[in-house]
Each structure stands twice: as structure tokens, then as C-alpha cells.
Design a protein around this motif. Structure first.
Motif, mmCIF file in Angstrom:
data_model
loop_
_atom_site.group_PDB
_atom_site.id
_atom_site.type_symbol
_atom_site.label_atom_id
_atom_site.label_comp_id
_atom_site.label_asym_id
_atom_site.label_seq_id
_atom_site.Cartn_x
_atom_site.Cartn_y
_atom_site.Cartn_z
ATOM 1 N N PHE A 111 3.400 -18.885 -1.824
ATOM 2 C CA PHE A 111 1.923 -18.863 -2.826
ATOM 3 C C PHE A 111 1.799 -16.973 -3.102
ATOM 4 C CE2 PHE A 111 1.279 -23.024 -1.730
ATOM 5 C CZ PHE A 111 1.129 -23.241 -2.885
ATOM 6 N N LEU A 112 2.111 -16.282 -2.140
ATOM 7 C CA LEU A 112 1.696 -14.340 -1.981
ATOM 8 C C LEU A 112 3.005 -13.637 -1.990
ATOM 9 C CD1 LEU A 112 -0.119 -14.257 1.586
ATOM 10 C CD2 LEU A 112 -0.723 -13.719 -0.836
ATOM 11 N N VAL A 113 2.783 -13.078 -2.876
ATOM 12 C CA VAL A 113 3.976 -11.838 -2.801
ATOM 13 C C VAL A 113 3.650 -10.706 -1.969
ATOM 14 C CG1 VAL A 113 5.249 -10.266 -4.369
ATOM 15 C CG2 VAL A 113 4.469 -12.615 -4.999
ATOM 16 N N TYR A 114 4.250 -9.397 -1.351
ATOM 17 C CA TYR A 114 3.992 -8.126 -1.026
ATOM 18 C C TYR A 114 4.864 -7.524 -0.725
ATOM 19 C CZ TYR A 114 1.738 -11.496 2.416
ATOM 20 O OH TYR A 114 0.730 -12.417 3.407
ATOM 21 N N TYR A 115 4.121 -6.600 -1.091
ATOM 22 C CA TYR A 115 4.793 -5.147 -1.490
ATOM 23 C C TYR A 115 4.249 -3.863 -0.497
ATOM 24 C CZ TYR A 115 5.514 -6.920 -5.801
ATOM 25 O OH TYR A 115 6.406 -7.320 -6.650
ATOM 26 N N LYS A 116 4.563 -3.158 -0.126
ATOM 27 C CA LYS A 116 4.527 -1.949 0.680
ATOM 28 C C LYS A 116 4.398 -0.311 -0.016
ATOM 29 C CE LYS A 116 7.806 -3.088 4.825
ATOM 30 N NZ LYS A 116 8.506 -2.671 5.545
ATOM 31 N N ILE A 117 3.212 -0.118 0.382
ATOM 32 C CA ILE A 117 2.510 1.496 -0.695
ATOM 33 C C ILE A 117 2.571 2.872 0.487
ATOM 34 C CG2 ILE A 117 0.344 2.719 -1.719
ATOM 35 C CD1 ILE A 117 -0.458 -0.972 -2.121
ATOM 36 N N PHE A 118 2.908 3.451 -0.026
ATOM 37 C CA PHE A 118 2.687 4.829 0.876
ATOM 38 C C PHE A 118 2.220 5.377 -0.129
ATOM 39 C CE2 PHE A 118 7.315 2.101 1.667
ATOM 40 C CZ PHE A 118 7.638 2.476 2.810
ATOM 41 N N CYS A 119 1.321 6.114 0.471
ATOM 42 C CA CYS A 119 0.599 6.451 0.491
ATOM 43 C C CYS A 119 0.430 7.682 1.135
ATOM 44 C CB CYS A 119 -1.176 6.349 -0.146
ATOM 45 S SG CYS A 119 -2.269 7.029 -0.259
ATOM 46 N N ARG A 120 0.472 9.300 0.483
ATOM 47 C CA ARG A 120 0.391 10.304 1.443
ATOM 48 C C ARG A 120 0.385 10.589 2.762
ATOM 49 N NH1 ARG A 120 -3.184 10.265 -3.196
ATOM 50 N NH2 ARG A 120 -4.957 8.768 -1.813
ATOM 51 N N GLY A 121 1.369 9.734 3.388
ATOM 52 C CA GLY A 121 1.294 9.689 4.789
ATOM 53 C C GLY A 121 1.476 8.337 5.477
ATOM 54 N N TYR A 122 0.961 7.592 4.640
ATOM 55 C CA TYR A 122 -0.027 6.127 5.469
ATOM 56 C C TYR A 122 0.582 5.351 4.774
ATOM 57 C CZ TYR A 122 -4.391 8.779 7.082
ATOM 58 O OH TYR A 122 -4.931 9.342 7.584
ATOM 59 N N GLU A 124 0.668 0.579 3.658
ATOM 60 C CA GLU A 124 -0.142 -0.255 3.821
ATOM 61 C C GLU A 124 0.673 -1.802 3.322
ATOM 62 O OE1 GLU A 124 -4.127 -1.086 0.754
ATOM 63 O OE2 GLU A 124 -3.529 0.666 2.253
ATOM 64 N N ARG A 125 0.220 -2.374 3.675
ATOM 65 C CA ARG A 125 0.918 -3.833 3.349
ATOM 66 C C ARG A 125 -0.116 -3.969 1.913
ATOM 67 N NH1 ARG A 125 2.707 -9.260 5.984
ATOM 68 N NH2 ARG A 125 4.433 -9.549 4.765
ATOM 69 N N PHE A 126 0.669 -4.597 1.026
ATOM 70 C CA PHE A 126 -0.706 -4.675 0.228
ATOM 71 C C PHE A 126 0.203 -6.104 -1.133
ATOM 72 C CE2 PHE A 126 -1.589 -4.612 -5.638
ATOM 73 C CZ PHE A 126 -2.184 -4.405 -4.467
ATOM 74 N N GLY A 127 -1.174 -7.408 -0.318
ATOM 75 C CA GLY A 127 -0.461 -8.458 -1.683
ATOM 76 C C GLY A 127 -1.144 -9.473 -2.146
ATOM 77 N N LEU A 128 -0.450 -9.885 -3.073
ATOM 78 C CA LEU A 128 -1.080 -10.629 -4.434
ATOM 79 C C LEU A 128 -0.357 -12.469 -4.951
ATOM 80 C CD1 LEU A 128 -0.400 -8.263 -6.918
ATOM 81 C CD2 LEU A 128 -2.167 -8.828 -6.491
ATOM 82 N N THR A 129 -1.592 -13.011 -4.581
ATOM 83 C CA THR A 129 -1.588 -14.221 -4.748
ATOM 84 C C THR A 129 -0.885 -15.229 -6.376
ATOM 85 O OG1 THR A 129 -3.393 -15.318 -5.806
ATOM 86 C CG2 THR A 129 -3.244 -15.040 -2.799
ATOM 87 N N ARG A 130 0.167 -15.608 -6.076
ATOM 88 C CA ARG A 130 0.064 -16.058 -7.869
ATOM 89 C C ARG A 130 -0.630 -16.291 -8.816
ATOM 90 N NH1 ARG A 130 5.420 -15.612 -7.810
ATOM 91 N NH2 ARG A 130 6.689 -16.043 -5.866
ATOM 92 N N ASP A 131 -2.108 -17.370 -8.226
ATOM 93 C CA ASP A 131 -2.785 -17.113 -9.053
ATOM 94 C C ASP A 131 -3.827 -15.919 -9.809
ATOM 95 O OD1 ASP A 131 -2.228 -20.362 -8.649
ATOM 96 O OD2 ASP A 131 -3.880 -20.077 -7.228
ATOM 97 N N VAL A 132 -3.069 -14.994 -8.841
ATOM 98 C CA VAL A 132 -4.608 -13.604 -9.448
ATOM 99 C C VAL A 132 -3.133 -13.033 -9.883
ATOM 100 C CG1 VAL A 132 -4.689 -11.279 -8.154
ATOM 101 C CG2 VAL A 132 -5.374 -13.424 -7.250
ATOM 102 N N MET A 133 -2.126 -13.181 -9.981
ATOM 103 C CA MET A 133 -1.042 -12.658 -10.580
ATOM 104 C C MET A 133 -1.102 -13.237 -12.387
ATOM 105 S SD MET A 133 2.257 -11.957 -8.358
ATOM 106 C CE MET A 133 2.980 -11.053 -9.208
ATOM 107 N N ARG A 134 -1.275 -14.340 -12.338
ATOM 108 C CA ARG A 134 -1.068 -15.000 -13.991
ATOM 109 C C ARG A 134 -2.638 -15.069 -14.443
ATOM 110 N NH1 ARG A 134 0.018 -19.999 -10.596
ATOM 111 N NH2 ARG A 134 2.152 -19.767 -10.629
#
Length: 157
Positions: A111-122, A124-134
Motif C-alpha cells: 500500500f506504500l510507494v517509497y522514493y528517495k529524496i536527495f536534498c542539498r547533501g541530505y 530522506e525517504r519519502f513514502g506515499l500511500t496509494r489512497d493518498v495518491m488516488r
């Protein structure tokens, strides 16, 4: 002692005010290096736009094979929405690149889709649930449709 004491699930579900204050303090101490709420929203939109493009493309393909008498009008509207999605995607990519933020797909769970965010040297892992996406996709497509409708109304006046 309440019923929730000893229940480990609740510890990860609640955010206490001191945690919010600690998070805000970390962001201030990082001197603008960590991702802001506005940038996080931009990342979310950049993740959702390709899904929206795919949905509109599928809808346009289904429309080609339908016998609807307004097929041409619906197709033109769908193509206009698709162009707007592409413009927004390009603008977000450009803006995030200027802010030195990269987004990469990480993994998908049930039920989750994860992405990696590379932000100015940091990182972070960012996750979205399918319900939120819909829900977000539905809201954005509704907004694109309303914008197209207002342009048409203004043009016909």
C-alpha cells in the motif's frame, strides 16, 4: 494507566508537541539545508504527475475506440489536460533542479510507494500511500478540468 500504555503501535502514530518543536528546531539549525514543506509538496506533485499522465493517456486510448459522438471534443480536452500536466512536470523538474533536489523511485510495498529524496547533501525517504495518491490525483485532475472549463467559458463570452 490507560489502555494504550504498553501498546507499541501507538508510539509511532502520534506526534507530540515536543517532537514538532524538535523537528522545527532541527530545520532551523540546518540553515536551510533540509527540505522545506513547500519543497516536499513539489516533490509529491512531481511524483504524482506521471501517474496522472498515464491515466489521461489510457482514457484517451479508450476514447478512440468508443462510439461517443463527442469523442473529438473529449479527445481535445484530454490532450489539453495532458499538455498542462507535461508543462507542470517540466516546471517542477526545473525548479527542483535549481534547488538541488533529486527524487528517485525506491521501492513499492503493498500500500506504500517509497522514493528517495536527495536534498542539498541530505538523503530522506519519502513514502506515499496509494489512497493518498488516488485522492491527490483526483483533486488535481478535477482542478485541471475546472481550469480548462473556465478557459473555454472565457473564450466563448
Amino acid at each position: 494507566m490507560s489502555k494504550l500504555d504498553g501498546n507499541e503501535r501507538w508510539k509511532t502514530k502520534m506526534i507530540m508537541t515536543e517532537h514538532v518543536e524538535q523537528f522545527e528546531g532541527q530545520q532551523r539549525d540546518a540553515g536551510g539545508k533540509m527540505i522545506t514543506i513547500e519543497e516536499r509538496t513539489m516533490v509529491r506533485d512531481l511524483i504524482l504527475l506521471p501517474y496522472m499522465d498515464t491515466m489521461v493517456s489510457k482514457s484517451l486510448k479508450e476514447l478512440e475506440h468508443s462510439g461517443n459522438i463527442l469523442k473529438r471534443a473529449y479527445s481535445m480536452a484530454g490532450q489539453a489536460i495532458q499538455r498542462r500536466i507535461m508543462q507542470d512536470t517540466y516546471q517542477l523538474q526545473k525548479e527542483l533542479k535549481q534547488r538541488n533536489i533529486r527524487v528517485l523511485a525506491d521501492e513499492q510495498e503493498e500500500f506504500l510507494v517509497y522514493y528517495k529524496i536527495f536534498c542539498r547533501g541530505y538523503q530522506e525517504r519519502f513514502g506515499l500511500t496509494r489512497d493518498v495518491m488516488r485522492t491527490e490525483i483526483s483533486l488535481r485532475l478535477t482542478q485541471y478540468t475546472a481550469d480548462l472549463g473556465s478557459v473555454l467559458r472565457d473564450h466563448l463570452k
